[in-house]
Write an enzyme that holds these catalytic residues in place. Structure first.
Site, short mmCIF file in Angstrom:
data_model
loop_
_atom_site.label_atom_id
_atom_site.label_comp_id
_atom_site.label_asym_id
_atom_site.label_seq_id
_atom_site.Cartn_x
_atom_site.Cartn_y
_atom_site.Cartn_z
N TYR A 145 24.01 38.12 44.93
CA TYR A 145 24.79 38.22 43.69
C TYR A 145 24.44 39.51 42.96
CZ TYR A 145 27.38 36.45 39.65
OH TYR A 145 28.28 36.25 38.64
N TYR B 280 34.83 41.56 41.13
CA TYR B 280 34.01 40.57 40.44
C TYR B 280 34.83 39.30 40.28
CZ TYR B 280 31.26 38.30 36.79
OH TYR B 280 30.53 37.40 36.06
#
Lengths: 326, 138, 389
Positions: free
Chosen positions: C293, C343
């Site tokens: 992440y 994103y």
């Protein structure tokens, strides 16, 4: 043919067009107008106003501030008129877009390039071309179209003295609720207020009295910040508080640059301060340049009324700390 | 402003300009509009500005341009020659606020003896103006 | 084989506060009191709890209650929607967690000032003071308002303690960008990033530059989870979830866990790592590739350390040695990550994890038996290890 296709075709006719005959400056470039400009803007450069200094300067004589470029051909009081028939193609284009709901206008960009500084007695003429009209774009203000114009400025001999591109957004205003602008807001934005509840109101009352309080478990004595109703060490609901000495050191810190949030003043130094009692608190460091804050820097509490309603515990480097950290 | 003009050779890439805080008085906003012959009512009549959703009269772009030019020549000195001023506008300048200029040298052109200065004028709402000014130095 | 929840869970303690028309205290405090009372009834200590579940309507976050009561690391938390319809839903969540070993001791709670606070009888309210808003109130007045600012606070301390530099952060962004260059779906397709561009990009929140921050993207991602048996019969076969776990760490806050002894570790991710390794029987050395992440560059470094891929403080060396690149120790974010592809809150990473195991990534590493996929850092979080059927 749909309404929008019709509009596109109508708009296409304006692109590349000169908006009308050249605008001729009603006054020659002159010392009084230059002096008024310099006076109000606080521009003390003597090459604009002092003939003797100007004569010895790189210009060899008085010149007008180059950023006054547009002034010489401004329409003046006529701009206050409003209504009436369109005086040129640019006004006609704006009226057309207004009819289609793009009722507001805002200038977004301006670029000026100067071939030479203007001098007293120059006669300025401006020719403006509509260079581009963008497709519909979504912006923070609302959906709209950007209009680019290019203006060429010439002197009495027809020589180019400067050019300018100007971009405006002609737009449909967004709903007032989502307008992130000073619209209908106080003239000066303020910091966001902390919300109050059972669990933190007593702490803010302490701040109002000038105290930086630290919650303390009444059973086991553990200090805790931020406050919470139960002691995580012994599960007691009984607590009191102690006033912090106000001395601490910077444990970590940041400098906020972007996005500039209204009401704070950017760049903004935010630090995690470790108090000498052992708890940590987030606050701002004042009294030194934001980029002079360092980990380990000793700081001292300073209660500050940041506006009429909000008092905050802030921190200031103890004297000499900012220089030492550098 | 100081009498001396900065020499091109004394300016380095990354040099910072001293900050300049401009108090945004109604006098400056209305006066700036009038000396630039910009009589658009939103710059001198509060009611007209409020009809556009603003709380008060706001600064016109010509005044902003003028202040940007002043900021750079205040730093560079009287023999500095402005060649280009390119600006982007953001939050409006309203009375009662303060606009603080900051700036940084971002490029040097050896042949032209010119430098590009990146400037920002920030008020309480955010960036009123950002842009680049090209100035030729002796 | 059919699994059910029959006989799989039990209720070991109950607790409550007094019931009144005006409690005179916060919903957070009511929740704390009720939880403590139930723990006492069961003869358990707060540190025994490893799961929490409540209603989506509750104004008090699980981790706020956990922090206040002194509950430690959490491995399971969930919320159930739809008002009163959630009441047995939360019991169902807790039973599933216990039956599957996701947690051993799950606290179920609900607390409200239903008469003195927000009265549902008064219709929809817009001014409910949730524990979350009180939490943010410690930061709002000081302008610490953006995700970049919260991560920057940890980053400054991490750089200070480990000698990691902004250039090391840049190396994460550059490596990830190199992968995006080959990905036509990536925002930065065909546009490599140089150290110079990174270093001269504008400061967002010092010490984080623009290119230390992920993008903002419109888009959606989805995946289908089924049984291995069913997946075997489907067109693409299946990618096996070898292990999956979530965790919140002791003293957890949402993005602002500034009050723990150390700011340079991510304890919740360490709990996740321990679980996925134990569940899968795998270790750091077994991982062939990863989707880490990457909302911000520094969080990639902290996760390398939390997952035991290198020692604390040495993630910078891992990255300097090309560890995240194709051909490196752990090719990571081969889609371009959230920094350079898009994103979508980590879900585009889930899809890339599947592609890596299938062998269809646009930047496919040679080995792909075990692929780690992680979720957000600084918040209660989760991760999984994917493998071949």
């Amino acid at each position: 043919m749909s309404n929008s296709e019709e509009l596109e075709r109508a708009l296409a006719r304006y692109v590349g067009a000169e908006i009308g005959p050249p605008a001729v400056g009603p006054d020659l470039v002159n010392a009084p107008m230059v002096r008024h400009w310099c006076e109000i803007l606080g521009d003390a450069n003597p090459v604009y106003t002092d003939p003797d200094v100007a004569a010895r300067s790189v210009h060899g004589g008085l010149v007008a501030p180059p950023t006054m470029l547009q002034v010489w051909t401004m329409a003046g009081v006529a701009l206050a008129g409003g209504g009436g028939p369109a005086a040129d193609l640019q006004q006609e284009l704006h009226a057309l877009l207004s009819e289609h709901g793009y009722t507001s206008v805002v200038a977004t960009n301006c670029e000026q390039v100067y071939d030479r500084y203007l001098r007293p007695d120059d006669r300025v003429t401006a020719t403006t071309v509509i260079e581009a009209i963008s497709p519909e774009k979504t912006t923070g203000l609302g959906t709209g179209r950007f209009i680019d114009t290019r203006t060429t400025y010439r002197d009495a001999k027809g020589e180019r003295v400067a050019w300018m591109t100007f971009r405006v957004l002609k737009f449909k205003p967004a709903q007032p609720a989502q307008a992130a602008s000073p619209a209908a807001a106080p003239a000066k934005p303020r910091r966001l207020r902390p919300l109050r509840s059972h669990d933190n109101d007593w702490w803010w009352q302490g701040v109002a009295r000038g105290d930086l309080l630290i919650q303390r478990c009444a059973e086991c004595g553990t200090l805790r910040h931020p406050p919470r109703p139960m002691c995580g060490a012994c599960q007691s609901l009984r607590w009191d508080s102690v006033a912090a000495s106000g001395r601490g050191v910077v444990y970590s810190h940041v400098v906020m640059h972007h996005p500039p949030i209204p009401g704070y003043g950017f760049p903004l130094a935010v630090a995690l301060v470790e108090l000498e009692e052992g708890t940590r608190i987030v606050s701002n460091v004042v009294g030194c340049a934001p980029d002079a804050v360092r980990i380990g820097m000793p700081v001292q509490l300073e209660m500050q009324d940041v506006d009429e309603e909000l008092r905050l515990p802030l921190f200031r480097p103890v004297s000499g700390a900012a220089e030492e950290a550098r | 402003m100081s009498g001396e003009t900065l020499r091109f050779d004394a300016v380095r890439d990354g040099d910072r300009l001293p900050e300049l805080a401009i108090p945004l008085t109604a006098t400056l906003i209305v006066g700036g509009a009038i000396v630039s012959r910009d009589f658009t009512p939103v710059h001198h009549e509060r009611a007209a500005a409020q009809a556009q959703g603003m709380s008060d009269v706001f600064m016109n772009i010509l005044t902003t341009n003028g202040l940007v030019g002043r900021y750079v020549t205040d730093w560079a000195g009287r023999d500095a020659v402005l060649q280009r001023v390119a600006i982007k506008l953001g939050a409006p300048n309203l009375p009662g606020d303060t606009m603080t200029f900051s700036g940084r040298v971002v490029a040097r052109d050896e042949t032209e003896r010119a430098v590009d200065v990146e400037i920002t004028g920030a008020n309480a709402w955010g960036h009123h103006v950002t842009g680049t000014v090209r100035v030729r130095l002796p | 084989m059919t699994r059910t929840l029959r006989d799989a869970a039990a209720i070991a303690g109950i607790g409550q506060t007094e019931f009144s028309k005006s409690s005179g205290r916060s919903e957070l405090q009511l929740a704390c009191e009720a939880v403590k009372s139930a723990l006492d009834d069961a003869g358990l200590s707060p540190r025994d709890v490893d799961g929490m579940t409540t209603f989506t309507l509750d104004t008090t976050d699980e981790i706020e209650v956990a922090r206040a009561v002194g509950i430690g690391d959490l491995r399971f938390f969930s919320r159930t929607p739809h008002g009163g319809g959630a009441a047995i839903g939360v019991m169902h969540q807790a039973a599933m967690a216990v039956a599957t070993g996701s947690a051993e001791v799950v606290v179920v709670y609900r607390a409200l000032n239903g008469r003195s606070g927000q009265r549902y009888s008064q219709g929809v309210a817009s001014d409910v003071v949730t524990s979350d808003l009180i939490h943010w109130s410690w930061y709002l007045p000081y302008g610490l308002l953006t995700p970049a600012s919260w991560v920057a606070m940890f980053t400054q301390r991490y750089l200070h303690e480990t000698g990691t530099t902004s250039e090391d952060l840049a190396r994460v962004a550059i490596s990830t960008r190199r992968h995006a260059v080959n990905n036509p779906n990536a925002f930065f397709h065909g546009r490599p990033l140089t150290m110079d561009e990174h270093q001269s990009s504008r400061m967002i929140v010092a010490p984080l530059h623009l290119y230390d921050c992920c993008q903002e993207t419109d888009g959606g991602c989805a995946c289908i989870v089924t049984t291995p048996e069913r997946a075997r019969d489907l067109r693409r076969g299946g990618v096996l979830i070898r292990a999956v776990a979530q965790a919140a760490g002791a003293e957890q806050e949402v993005m602002t866990s500034f009050y723990r002894p150390s700011l340079t570790r991510v304890p919740e991710m360490e709990v996740v790592a321990k679980q996925v390794y134990a569940m899968s029987g795998l270790g750091p050395r077994d991982l062939d590739a990863a989707v880490i992440y990457d909302a911000f560059t520094p969080i990639v470094l902290w996760q390398l350390e939390a997952f035991g891929l290198c020692k604390w403080g040495e993630a910078k060396d891992f990255v300097r040695d090309g560890g995240l690149d194709l051909g490196g120790r752990l090719p990571a974010n081969t889609h371009g990550g959230q920094l350079s592809e898009a994103y979508i809150h980590g879900m585009n990473g889930v899809n890339e994890g599947v592609r890596l195991v299938r062998g269809t990534s646009l930047n496919q590493p040679a080995r792909n038996d075990h692929v780690l996929v992680t979720a957000g850092v600084g918040v209660p979080t989760s991760a999984m290890i994917l493998g071949k059927m």
